[in-house]
Design a protein around this motif. Structure first.
Motif, PDB file in Angstrom:
ATOM      1  N   LEU A   1       0.814  -1.217   0.000  1.00 41.96           N
ATOM      2  CA  LEU A   1       0.000   0.000   0.000  1.00 41.96           C
ATOM      3  C   LEU A   1       0.845   1.264   0.000  1.00 41.96           C
ATOM      4  CD1 LEU A   1      -2.904  -0.846   2.456  1.00 41.96           C
ATOM      5  CD2 LEU A   1      -2.960  -0.792  -0.051  1.00 41.96           C
ATOM      6  N   CYS A   2       2.059   1.165   0.526  1.00 42.68           N
ATOM      7  CA  CYS A   2       2.928   2.342   0.523  1.00 42.68           C
ATOM      8  C   CYS A   2       3.254   2.691  -0.918  1.00 42.68           C
ATOM      9  CB  CYS A   2       4.208   2.067   1.309  1.00 42.68           C
ATOM     10  SG  CYS A   2       5.344   3.474   1.269  1.00 42.68           S
ATOM     11  N   ASP A   3       2.936   3.925  -1.312  1.00 39.90           N
ATOM     12  CA  ASP A   3       3.167   4.337  -2.703  1.00 39.90           C
ATOM     13  C   ASP A   3       4.586   4.813  -2.952  1.00 39.90           C
ATOM     14  OD1 ASP A   3       3.278   6.949  -1.662  1.00 39.90           O
ATOM     15  OD2 ASP A   3       1.207   7.372  -2.201  1.00 39.90           O
ATOM     16  N   GLY A   4       5.391   4.939  -1.895  1.00 41.93           N
ATOM     17  CA  GLY A   4       6.775   5.370  -2.062  1.00 41.93           C
ATOM     18  C   GLY A   4       6.915   6.860  -2.278  1.00 41.93           C
ATOM     19  N   CYS A   5       5.985   7.651  -1.745  1.00 43.13           N
ATOM     20  CA  CYS A   5       6.069   9.102  -1.937  1.00 43.13           C
ATOM     21  C   CYS A   5       7.074   9.754  -0.999  1.00 43.13           C
ATOM     22  CB  CYS A   5       4.698   9.750  -1.770  1.00 43.13           C
ATOM     23  SG  CYS A   5       4.111   9.884  -0.063  1.00 43.13           S
ATOM     24  N   GLY A   6       7.275   9.202   0.198  1.00 42.96           N
ATOM     25  CA  GLY A   6       8.210   9.751   1.160  1.00 42.96           C
ATOM     26  C   GLY A   6       7.657  10.898   1.998  1.00 42.96           C
ATOM     27  N   ARG A   7       6.428  11.309   1.789  1.00 38.51           N
ATOM     28  CA  ARG A   7       5.878  12.436   2.550  1.00 38.51           C
ATOM     29  C   ARG A   7       5.832  12.174   4.050  1.00 38.51           C
ATOM     30  NH1 ARG A   7       1.250  15.841  -0.479  1.00 38.51           N
ATOM     31  NH2 ARG A   7       2.164  15.893  -2.547  1.00 38.51           N
ATOM     32  N   CYS A   8       5.527  10.956   4.441  1.00 42.05           N
ATOM     33  CA  CYS A   8       5.442  10.674   5.880  1.00 42.05           C
ATOM     34  C   CYS A   8       6.819  10.709   6.525  1.00 42.05           C
ATOM     35  CB  CYS A   8       4.741   9.344   6.143  1.00 42.05           C
ATOM     36  SG  CYS A   8       5.609   7.901   5.548  1.00 42.05           S
ATOM     37  N   CYS A   9       7.876  10.662   5.738  1.00 39.49           N
ATOM     38  CA  CYS A   9       9.246  10.687   6.255  1.00 39.49           C
ATOM     39  C   CYS A   9       9.808  12.099   6.355  1.00 39.49           C
ATOM     40  CB  CYS A   9      10.145   9.812   5.392  1.00 39.49           C
ATOM     41  SG  CYS A   9       9.643   8.088   5.384  1.00 39.49           S
TER      42      CYS A   9
ATOM     43  N   THR B   1       7.501  20.216   7.205  1.00 37.82           N
ATOM     44  CA  THR B   1       8.767  20.767   6.718  1.00 37.82           C
ATOM     45  C   THR B   1       9.192  19.965   5.492  1.00 37.82           C
ATOM     46  OG1 THR B   1      10.385  19.366   7.869  1.00 37.82           O
ATOM     47  CG2 THR B   1       9.430  21.201   9.142  1.00 37.82           C
ATOM     48  N   SER B   2      10.163  20.475   4.790  1.00 35.57           N
ATOM     49  CA  SER B   2      10.722  19.760   3.640  1.00 35.57           C
ATOM     50  C   SER B   2      11.947  18.941   4.046  1.00 35.57           C
ATOM     51  CB  SER B   2      11.097  20.750   2.537  1.00 35.57           C
ATOM     52  OG  SER B   2      12.028  21.698   3.027  1.00 35.57           O
ATOM     53  N   VAL B   3      12.214  18.858   5.336  1.00 37.80           N
ATOM     54  CA  VAL B   3      13.384  18.145   5.837  1.00 37.80           C
ATOM     55  C   VAL B   3      13.072  16.655   5.960  1.00 37.80           C
ATOM     56  CG1 VAL B   3      15.074  17.958   7.696  1.00 37.80           C
ATOM     57  CG2 VAL B   3      14.121  20.201   7.086  1.00 37.80           C
ATOM     58  N   ALA B   4      13.866  15.870   5.260  1.00 34.73           N
ATOM     59  CA  ALA B   4      13.651  14.421   5.233  1.00 34.73           C
ATOM     60  C   ALA B   4      14.393  13.727   6.362  1.00 34.73           C
ATOM     61  CB  ALA B   4      14.130  13.861   3.901  1.00 34.73           C
TER      62      ALA B   4
ATOM     63  N   GLY C   1      16.430  10.669  -1.044  1.00 38.24           N
ATOM     64  CA  GLY C   1      15.679  11.730  -1.716  1.00 38.24           C
ATOM     65  C   GLY C   1      15.346  11.463  -3.164  1.00 38.24           C
ATOM     66  N   GLN C   2      16.075  10.580  -3.818  1.00 40.11           N
ATOM     67  CA  GLN C   2      15.812  10.247  -5.218  1.00 40.11           C
ATOM     68  C   GLN C   2      14.777   9.135  -5.351  1.00 40.11           C
ATOM     69  OE1 GLN C   2      16.573  11.787  -7.976  1.00 40.11           O
ATOM     70  NE2 GLN C   2      15.682  10.236  -9.301  1.00 40.11           N
ATOM     71  N   SER C   3      14.992   8.035  -4.637  1.00 39.42           N
ATOM     72  CA  SER C   3      14.057   6.906  -4.735  1.00 39.42           C
ATOM     73  C   SER C   3      12.833   7.097  -3.848  1.00 39.42           C
ATOM     74  CB  SER C   3      14.753   5.602  -4.352  1.00 39.42           C
ATOM     75  OG  SER C   3      14.996   5.564  -2.953  1.00 39.42           O
ATOM     76  N   CYS C   4      12.950   7.965  -2.839  1.00 37.98           N
ATOM     77  CA  CYS C   4      11.898   8.201  -1.840  1.00 37.98           C
ATOM     78  C   CYS C   4      11.612   6.950  -1.023  1.00 37.98           C
ATOM     79  CB  CYS C   4      10.621   8.755  -2.486  1.00 37.98           C
ATOM     80  SG  CYS C   4      10.896  10.303  -3.344  1.00 37.98           S
ATOM     81  N   GLN C   5      12.628   6.128  -0.838  1.00 37.70           N
ATOM     82  CA  GLN C   5      12.533   4.912  -0.052  1.00 37.70           C
ATOM     83  C   GLN C   5      13.481   5.015   1.142  1.00 37.70           C
ATOM     84  OE1 GLN C   5      10.445   2.154  -0.916  1.00 37.70           O
ATOM     85  NE2 GLN C   5       9.670   3.696  -2.332  1.00 37.70           N
TER      86      GLN C   5
ATOM     87  N   ARG D   1      12.184  17.721  -3.847  1.00 38.33           N
ATOM     88  CA  ARG D   1      11.600  18.764  -2.994  1.00 38.33           C
ATOM     89  C   ARG D   1      11.994  18.634  -1.531  1.00 38.33           C
ATOM     90  NH1 ARG D   1       5.337  19.133  -4.416  1.00 38.33           N
ATOM     91  NH2 ARG D   1       5.403  16.876  -4.267  1.00 38.33           N
ATOM     92  N   SER D   2      12.750  17.611  -1.204  1.00 42.50           N
ATOM     93  CA  SER D   2      13.129  17.430   0.197  1.00 42.50           C
ATOM     94  C   SER D   2      14.557  17.899   0.427  1.00 42.50           C
ATOM     95  CB  SER D   2      12.973  15.970   0.615  1.00 42.50           C
ATOM     96  OG  SER D   2      13.878  15.152  -0.085  1.00 42.50           O
ATOM     97  N   VAL D   3      14.844  18.184   1.684  1.00 44.19           N
ATOM     98  CA  VAL D   3      16.167  18.626   2.107  1.00 44.19           C
ATOM     99  C   VAL D   3      16.700  17.574   3.082  1.00 44.19           C
ATOM    100  CG1 VAL D   3      17.452  20.455   3.296  1.00 44.19           C
ATOM    101  CG2 VAL D   3      15.428  21.026   1.934  1.00 44.19           C
ATOM    102  N   ALA D   4      17.926  17.171   2.909  1.00 43.17           N
ATOM    103  CA  ALA D   4      18.542  16.204   3.823  1.00 43.17           C
ATOM    104  C   ALA D   4      18.726  16.840   5.191  1.00 43.17           C
ATOM    105  CB  ALA D   4      19.886  15.737   3.270  1.00 43.17           C
ATOM    106  N   GLU D   5      18.543  16.043   6.242  1.00 43.42           N
ATOM    107  CA  GLU D   5      18.712  16.549   7.615  1.00 43.42           C
ATOM    108  C   GLU D   5      20.035  17.276   7.802  1.00 43.42           C
ATOM    109  OE1 GLU D   5      18.434  13.291  10.363  1.00 43.42           O
ATOM    110  OE2 GLU D   5      16.282  13.538  10.630  1.00 43.42           O
ATOM    111  N   ARG D   6      21.110  16.712   7.305  1.00 39.16           N
ATOM    112  CA  ARG D   6      22.441  17.285   7.530  1.00 39.16           C
ATOM    113  C   ARG D   6      22.616  18.641   6.852  1.00 39.16           C
ATOM    114  NH1 ARG D   6      22.852  13.308   3.861  1.00 39.16           N
ATOM    115  NH2 ARG D   6      23.717  13.849   1.834  1.00 39.16           N
ATOM    116  N   ASP D   7      21.777  18.948   5.848  1.00 39.55           N
ATOM    117  CA  ASP D   7      21.876  20.205   5.113  1.00 39.55           C
ATOM    118  C   ASP D   7      20.798  21.218   5.492  1.00 39.55           C
ATOM    119  OD1 ASP D   7      23.947  18.997   3.640  1.00 39.55           O
ATOM    120  OD2 ASP D   7      22.515  18.200   2.164  1.00 39.55           O
ATOM    121  N   ALA D   8      19.920  20.856   6.392  1.00 36.41           N
ATOM    122  CA  ALA D   8      18.695  21.625   6.598  1.00 36.41           C
ATOM    123  C   ALA D   8      18.808  22.847   7.490  1.00 36.41           C
ATOM    124  CB  ALA D   8      17.613  20.709   7.160  1.00 36.41           C
ATOM    125  N   GLY D   9      19.594  22.796   8.523  1.00 37.62           N
ATOM    126  CA  GLY D   9      19.548  23.882   9.499  1.00 37.62           C
ATOM    127  C   GLY D   9      18.318  23.707  10.378  1.00 37.62           C
ATOM    128  N   ALA D  10      17.737  24.802  10.821  1.00 38.56           N
ATOM    129  CA  ALA D  10      16.575  24.749  11.714  1.00 38.56           C
ATOM    130  C   ALA D  10      15.331  24.268  10.961  1.00 38.56           C
ATOM    131  CB  ALA D  10      16.312  26.116  12.320  1.00 38.56           C
TER     132      ALA D  10
END
Length: 161
Positions: free
Chosen positions: A24-32, A47-50, A56-60, A127-136
């Motif tokens: 059922l998981c569509d692999g969108c990554g929004r919940c992450c 937030t856009s912080v993953a 960020g590419q595969s959304c897995q 559209r997501s930002v990696a935690e290590r690059d995100a800042g606040a």
């Protein structure tokens, strides 16, 4: 002869097998994506912080089997939890089915193609930002994860048989 109804139209979330549930998981990554909650108003802010485990590419998830050990606040969805969680995106298959809706055209179980979730503009790809690059986290507040993309119209409610 008519083809049989797909499992998500004939079974409740609780009656699904583990492979059906996982599919059922569509692999969108929004919940992450990280979310913030206002302590006074309880308002949810996306937030856009993953999560650090989200690719960020595969959304897995990069380590799905060990995600709870590596990210202790990662929530393992269950049929019982789906109805109580208010931060699942409106496009989430688990949420849609719990609300009595059908899966949308871009869901891989419907389209037969795992790329349609990306081409429909539903996923976090690009559209997501990696935690290590995100800042606040507050600096990365966005509203799109909590909305349906215009190119991925919602499905009207349907009645279960």
């Amino acid at each position: 002869m008519a083809s049989p109804e797909p499992f998500w139209r004939t079974k409740t979330l609780g009656a699904m097998t583990r492979p059906e549930w996982e599919s059922l998981c569509d692999g969108c990554g929004r919940c992450c994506l990280h979310k913030l909650r206002d302590a006074e108003t309880e308002e949810l802010v996306w937030t856009s912080v993953a999560c650090r485990l989200l690719d960020g590419q595969s959304c897995q998830c990069k380590d799905y089997a060990n995600r709870k050990a590596r990210v202790p606040d990662c929530v393992k969805l269950t049929p019982a939890k789906v109805g109580a969680i208010d931060w699942l995106p409106p496009t989430c298959a688990y949420r849609l089915l719990a609300e009595g809706r059908d899966l949308p055209w871009w869901h891989p179980l419907v389209s037969g193609d795992p790329e349609t979730v990306h081409s429909a503009g539903v996923s976090v790809r690009g559209r997501s930002v990696a935690e290590r690059d995100a800042g606040a986290l507050e600096e990365n507040a966005v509203d799109w994860p909590g909305r349906w993309p215009a190119s991925a119209r919602p499905i009207p409610r349907r009645r279960r048989a």
